[in-house]
Structures are given as structure tokens and as C-alpha cells.
Design an enzyme around this catalytic site. Structure first.
Site, PDB file in Angstrom:
ATOM      1  N   ARG A  10      47.098  33.877  32.249  1.00  0.00           N
ATOM      2  CA  ARG A  10      46.588  34.593  33.424  1.00  0.00           C
ATOM      3  C   ARG A  10      47.413  35.875  33.657  1.00  0.00           C
ATOM      4  NH1 ARG A  10      48.528  36.709  37.990  1.00  0.00           N
ATOM      5  NH2 ARG A  10      49.941  34.953  38.184  1.00  0.00           N
ATOM      6  N   ASP A  11      48.663  35.712  34.044  1.00  0.00           N
ATOM      7  CA  ASP A  11      49.482  36.882  34.386  1.00  0.00           C
ATOM      8  C   ASP A  11      49.777  37.714  33.133  1.00  0.00           C
ATOM      9  OD1 ASP A  11      50.963  38.581  35.954  1.00  0.00           O
ATOM     10  OD2 ASP A  11      52.349  37.068  36.693  1.00  0.00           O
ATOM     11  N   HIS A 202      58.998  33.283  40.547  1.00  0.00           N
ATOM     12  CA  HIS A 202      58.089  33.976  39.620  1.00  0.00           C
ATOM     13  C   HIS A 202      58.675  35.368  39.376  1.00  0.00           C
ATOM     14  CE1 HIS A 202      53.796  34.923  38.319  1.00  0.00           C
ATOM     15  NE2 HIS A 202      54.253  36.141  38.553  1.00  0.00           N
ATOM     16  N   HIS A 204      59.252  38.824  37.201  1.00  0.00           N
ATOM     17  CA  HIS A 204      58.872  39.727  36.112  1.00  0.00           C
ATOM     18  C   HIS A 204      60.175  40.325  35.575  1.00  0.00           C
ATOM     19  CE1 HIS A 204      54.421  39.737  36.277  1.00  0.00           C
ATOM     20  NE2 HIS A 204      54.689  39.139  37.421  1.00  0.00           N
ATOM     21  N   CYS A 235      51.118  43.138  36.580  1.00  0.00           N
ATOM     22  CA  CYS A 235      50.063  43.088  37.590  1.00  0.00           C
ATOM     23  C   CYS A 235      49.314  44.402  37.527  1.00  0.00           C
ATOM     24  CB  CYS A 235      50.659  42.887  38.987  1.00  0.00           C
ATOM     25  SG  CYS A 235      49.410  43.006  40.284  1.00  0.00           S
ATOM     26  N   ASN A 244      56.277  38.989  32.453  1.00  0.00           N
ATOM     27  CA  ASN A 244      57.007  37.932  33.166  1.00  0.00           C
ATOM     28  C   ASN A 244      58.248  37.561  32.362  1.00  0.00           C
ATOM     29  OD1 ASN A 244      53.953  37.441  33.735  1.00  0.00           O
ATOM     30  ND2 ASN A 244      55.008  36.318  35.333  1.00  0.00           N
TER      31      ASN A 244
HETATM   32  P1  HMG Z   1      36.146  43.010  47.226  1.00  0.00           P
HETATM   33  O1  HMG Z   1      35.430  44.085  46.471  1.00  0.00           O
HETATM   34  O2  HMG Z   1      36.878  43.373  48.472  1.00  0.00           O
HETATM   35  O3  HMG Z   1      35.150  41.788  47.539  1.00  0.00           O
HETATM   36  O4  HMG Z   1      37.143  42.309  46.197  1.00  0.00           O
HETATM   37  P2  HMG Z   1      33.989  41.669  48.575  1.00  0.00           P
HETATM   38  O5  HMG Z   1      34.166  40.349  49.253  1.00  0.00           O
HETATM   39  O6  HMG Z   1      33.852  42.912  49.412  1.00  0.00           O
HETATM   40  O7  HMG Z   1      32.690  41.548  47.621  1.00  0.00           O
HETATM   41  C1  HMG Z   1      32.208  42.661  46.863  1.00  0.00           C
HETATM   42  C2  HMG Z   1      31.380  42.133  45.683  1.00  0.00           C
HETATM   43  O8  HMG Z   1      32.228  41.424  44.790  1.00  0.00           O
HETATM   44  C3  HMG Z   1      30.270  41.141  46.080  1.00  0.00           C
HETATM   45  O9  HMG Z   1      29.218  41.284  45.127  1.00  0.00           O
HETATM   46  C4  HMG Z   1      30.923  39.804  45.864  1.00  0.00           C
HETATM   47  O10 HMG Z   1      30.009  38.750  45.574  1.00  0.00           O
HETATM   48  C5  HMG Z   1      31.754  40.081  44.620  1.00  0.00           C
HETATM   49  P3  HMG Z   1      27.858  42.064  45.532  1.00  0.00           P
HETATM   50  O11 HMG Z   1      27.326  41.325  46.716  1.00  0.00           O
HETATM   51  O12 HMG Z   1      28.289  43.475  45.868  1.00  0.00           O
HETATM   52  O13 HMG Z   1      27.063  41.957  44.254  1.00  0.00           O
HETATM   53  N1  HMG Z   1      32.919  39.197  44.574  1.00  0.00           N
HETATM   54  C6  HMG Z   1      33.250  38.431  43.527  1.00  0.00           C
HETATM   55  N2  HMG Z   1      32.675  38.244  42.321  1.00  0.00           N
HETATM   56  C7  HMG Z   1      33.275  37.345  41.486  1.00  0.00           C
HETATM   57  N3  HMG Z   1      34.382  36.636  41.821  1.00  0.00           N
HETATM   58  C8  HMG Z   1      34.973  36.812  43.005  1.00  0.00           C
HETATM   59  C9  HMG Z   1      34.406  37.738  43.918  1.00  0.00           C
HETATM   60  N4  HMG Z   1      34.757  38.135  45.167  1.00  0.00           N
HETATM   61  C10 HMG Z   1      33.841  39.015  45.551  1.00  0.00           C
HETATM   62  N5  HMG Z   1      36.068  36.096  43.318  1.00  0.00           N
HETATM   63  C11 HMG Z   1      38.657  40.622  45.423  1.00  0.00           C
HETATM   64  C12 HMG Z   1      38.047  41.307  46.636  1.00  0.00           C
HETATM   65  C13 HMG Z   1      39.778  39.717  45.911  1.00  0.00           C
HETATM   66  C14 HMG Z   1      37.596  39.774  44.715  1.00  0.00           C
HETATM   67  C15 HMG Z   1      39.170  41.711  44.463  1.00  0.00           C
HETATM   68  O14 HMG Z   1      40.032  42.529  45.175  1.00  0.00           O
HETATM   69  C16 HMG Z   1      39.872  41.139  43.280  1.00  0.00           C
HETATM   70  O15 HMG Z   1      39.257  40.557  42.392  1.00  0.00           O
HETATM   71  N6  HMG Z   1      41.225  41.288  43.235  1.00  0.00           N
HETATM   72  C17 HMG Z   1      42.020  40.633  42.211  1.00  0.00           C
HETATM   73  C18 HMG Z   1      43.156  41.458  41.791  1.00  0.00           C
HETATM   74  C19 HMG Z   1      43.986  40.663  40.833  1.00  0.00           C
HETATM   75  O16 HMG Z   1      43.505  39.789  40.130  1.00  0.00           O
HETATM   76  N7  HMG Z   1      45.302  40.957  40.782  1.00  0.00           N
HETATM   77  C20 HMG Z   1      46.209  40.288  39.925  1.00  0.00           C
HETATM   78  C21 HMG Z   1      46.514  38.865  40.325  1.00  0.00           C
HETATM   79  S1  HMG Z   1      47.803  38.749  41.544  1.00  0.00           S
HETATM   80  C22 HMG Z   1      49.267  38.921  40.633  1.00  0.00           C
HETATM   81  O17 HMG Z   1      49.250  39.225  39.485  1.00  0.00           O
HETATM   82  C23 HMG Z   1      50.583  38.615  41.304  1.00  0.00           C
HETATM   83  C24 HMG Z   1      51.154  37.252  40.906  1.00  0.00           C
HETATM   84  O18 HMG Z   1      51.326  37.159  39.504  1.00  0.00           O
HETATM   85  C25 HMG Z   1      52.510  37.023  41.598  1.00  0.00           C
HETATM   86  C26 HMG Z   1      53.484  38.184  41.418  1.00  0.00           C
HETATM   87  O19 HMG Z   1      53.766  38.576  40.273  1.00  0.00           O
HETATM   88  O20 HMG Z   1      53.947  38.655  42.434  1.00  0.00           O
HETATM   89  C27 HMG Z   1      50.218  36.114  41.328  1.00  0.00           C
HETATM   90 MG    MG Z   2      53.034  37.953  38.398  1.00  0.00          MG
END
Ligand code: HMG
Ligand code: MG
Length: 293
Positions: A10-11, A202, A204, A235, A244
Site C-alpha cells: 500500500r504505502d 510508522h 518514513h 505519500c 518507509n
Molecule cells: P473527494 O473527491 O473529496 O470525494 O475525495 P467526494 O466524497 O467529494 O466524492 C467525489 C467522487 O469520488 C464521487 O464520484 C464519489 O463517489 C467518488 P461521482 O459521484 O463524482 O462520480 N469517491 C470514491 N470513489 C472510489 N472510492 C472512494 C471514493 N470516495 C469518493 N473511496 C477521497 C475524497 C478521500 C476519496 C480522496 O481524497 C482520496 O482518495 N484520497 C486518498 C489520498 C491517499 O490515498 N493518500 C495516501 C494514503 S495516506 C498515507 O500515505 C499516510 C500514511 O501512510 C501514514 C503516514 O505516512 O503518515 C497512512
Molecule cells: Mg506512510
């Protein structure tokens, strides 16, 4: 015993430009299991255009090898993600948010205040379906947009997530800025609010401090550490974030300390070597670099 949570699929992969096929990811999962990895974060049910590498989450999650000893995990950001996750056999979900406003906004398109009700609903419904839910708090040790992050803010968010029902918080050094004394200080304060078995770390490894930070966390009593095979990772919404802490480096250190992990280090190195071939590039883990077979 230290619980090593493998987050590479994932990450690690979420920041990789070359997209692996679902078949390649499944091969990787088989190899990790053969190497003794028991906790595997396999994907994210996030929006596919936000993280194209994980657009096959639904497909991958429906083909996971059946194995009672392995706990598969996935990120679930919202209600739509939950609906998708519930179609699969994944047992553990992770909700995520940041301790800094700007990273939260860039990463999940919401303010911190707007995020809580969304996560509350995910946690409640996931639990109704018998799922375990972990919480990630990002930018605990520094934010790419705001710099320093208040420990008070970190603790307030952790406490709120625990009240909402997550069983554990993984404290994220999203951009790899933490240093050992800071880790000691942050953990000391977090441990005043929460018991050690509700906290994980966690790190990096952007600036090469991942392993020493993990060592300090262990000394503070933390027994769950996230890491990524080969040190892959980052990220996409945190500029400058790199891999990581490498699982190989963590496992090597733990075994040297006489701490059991259940991981076969040689088999893990062979797995990362295989991944290097698939990605056509070297991975940063030091232990992997020194592995000569
Ligand atoms: P958004 O655009 O604000 O969502 O995204 P929305 O609720 O306004 O919906 C817009 C459209 O997206 C709609 O479709 C929804 O159905 C669709 P439409 O009606 O326009 O056709 N939609 C989705 N489709 C599929 N799956 C979903 C989903 N949600 C809405 N889940 C959202 C909000 C959270 C989805 C977006 O901002 C996003 O996907 N962000 C993810 C970013 C990400 O993955 N970042 C990396 C992970 S975090 C990380 O790495 C940190 C960590 O490792 C810890 C650390 O290191 O600190 C964990
Ligand atoms: Mg991370």
C-alpha cells in the site's frame, strides 16, 4: 515479540509510477507470506484517480490467498471506500487523517473537523460488520506544508479516534523528519494519554533516521512497527516523502536484539530482489543491498 506490519503493497507502491499488475501484486503477497509476514496492508479503497497504482483494490482484495494465519488490512477513507471494502474478505481496515490541517486537506480533501464525522461513520459501520479498525495519524513529527506540529493537537486527535472505536493508532512520520529525541518526547507525551498497546509507529526513512527512531520507540515500550519491503514508499500528497523504514533493516535489527518477528530475513530479501526486477530499479534497504545471493 514485535509485530511488524508490512505496508509495502500500500504505502510502498502508492508512490510508484510503474503500475504493477494485480497478478504481480498477488505473487508478491504469496512471497511475503512464505517469508513469514503475517500482517499485510494490501491496498487502499481510495479514489482511483488520486492513487492510480491502487486502482485495482477491489480486484486484488477479492483474490487474496486464503490463509488463517495472515491478517490482511486496507485503508478505507470514507463511506464509498467502506462499501467497496465490505465486498471483500479483508478483515482489518485503517482510517487515516493528519495532525496538520493543510496535509489533511491535500490528502483527503477535507478539513480536520470535517473528517471526524466521516471516519466516525466508517468505524461504526465497519464494527457492525465485525471488522477491526486501526487509525493512522499523519504528520505527527512534522508537516510538509506547516513545519512543526503541536503534540497537543496529535494527542487530541489520537484520543478522539480511540473514543470513536479504533483499537490502535499508528503515529506517522509522513515525510521522515523525526529524530530520536523528538520521538522519545512525542511518545512520552502520547503514552501519558494512551497505553503502549494502543500505539504503533510508522516511520518514513527520508533522512535515514527511520531505524534509530524505531529503536527509540521500542525502548519507550512500543511493540508494533510499520515497515515496507525494500524500503519502498512515500505519500503522493506529501512532497519529498520517500520510502518507509525498510522491513529488512527493521527485522535485521530486531533479530540482533534477540527479538522474535517470525520473519525469514533471507526469504524476505529474495522477495524484494524479485520486486526490484519487476520495477527495474534498486530498492533502498541497506540490508537488501548487502544481501549477495
Ligand atoms: P473527494 O473527491 O473529496 O470525494 O475525495 P467526494 O466524497 O467529494 O466524492 C467525489 C467522487 O469520488 C464521487 O464520484 C464519489 O463517489 C467518488 P461521482 O459521484 O463524482 O462520480 N469517491 C470514491 N470513489 C472510489 N472510492 C472512494 C471514493 N470516495 C469518493 N473511496 C477521497 C475524497 C478521500 C476519496 C480522496 O481524497 C482520496 O482518495 N484520497 C486518498 C489520498 C491517499 O490515498 N493518500 C495516501 C494514503 S495516506 C498515507 O500515505 C499516510 C500514511 O501512510 C501514514 C503516514 O505516512 O503518515 C497512512
Ligand atoms: Mg506512510
Amino acid at each position: 515479540m514485535v509485530k511488524v506490519v508490512e505496508v509495502g503493497l500500500r504505502d510502498g507502491l502508492q508512490n510508484e509510477k510503474s503500475v504493477l499488475s494485480t497478478h504481480q501484486k498477488l505473487t508478491l503477497i504469496h512471497k511475503l507470506i512464505a517469508a513469514g509476514i503475517k500482517e499485510i496492508e494490501v491496498t487502499s479503497f481510495v479514489h482511483p484517480t488520486w492513487v492510480p497504482q491502487l486502482a485495482d483494490a477491489d480486484q486484488l482484495a477479492s483474490q487474496l490467498p486464503k490463509n488463517r494465519d495472515v491478517n490482511y488490512r486496507a485503508l478505507v477513507p470514507n463511506q464509498r471506500g467502506l462499501e467497496r471494502a465490505l465486498q471483500t474478505s479483508i478483515h482489518e481496515y485503517a482510517v487515516f487523517m493528519s495532525a496538520s490541517e493543510s496535509h489533511n486537506q491535500k490528502n483527503i480533501n477535507k478539513s480536520i473537523a470535517e473528517t471526524f464525522p466521516v471516519l466516525q461513520e466508517v468505524i461504526e459501520k465497519a464494527q457492525m460488520h465485525g471488522k477491526k479498525v486501526r487509525g493512522y495519524v499523519s504528520t505527527v513529527f512534522g508537516c510538509p506544508y506547516e513545519g512543526e506540529v503541536s503534540i497537543k493537537q496529535v494527542i487530541t486527535i489520537c484520543e478522539r479516534l480511540i473514543e470513536m472505536g479504533v483499537y490502535e493508532i499508528s503515529l506517522g512520520d509522513t515525510i521522515g523528519v523525526a529524530t530520536p529525541n523528538q520521538v522519545k518526547q512525542v511518545l512520552k507525551e502520547c503514552l501519558r494519554a494512551l497505553p503502549s498497546d494502543q500505539l504503533a509507529v510508522h516511520f518514513h526513512d527520508t533522512r535515514g533516521t527511520g531505524l534509530v527512531n524505531a529503536y527509540v520507540a521500542l525502548e519507550c515500550g512500543i511493540t508494533t512497527v510499520d515497515s515496507s519491503f525494500g524500503g519502498l514508499g512515500g505519500c503522493p500528497y506529501a512532497p519529498g516523502a520517500s520510502g518507509n523504514l525498510a522491513t529488512e533493516d527493521l527485522v535485521y535489527m530486531l533479530h540482533g536484539m534477540g527479538i522474535d518477528t517470525g520473519v525469514d530475513l533471507e526469504a524476505l530479501c529474495q522477495t524484494s530482489r524479485w520486486l526490484e526486477e519487476q520495477l527495474g530499479k534498486k530498492l533502498p534497504s541497506k540490508v537488501l543491498q548487502s544481501y549477495s545471493k
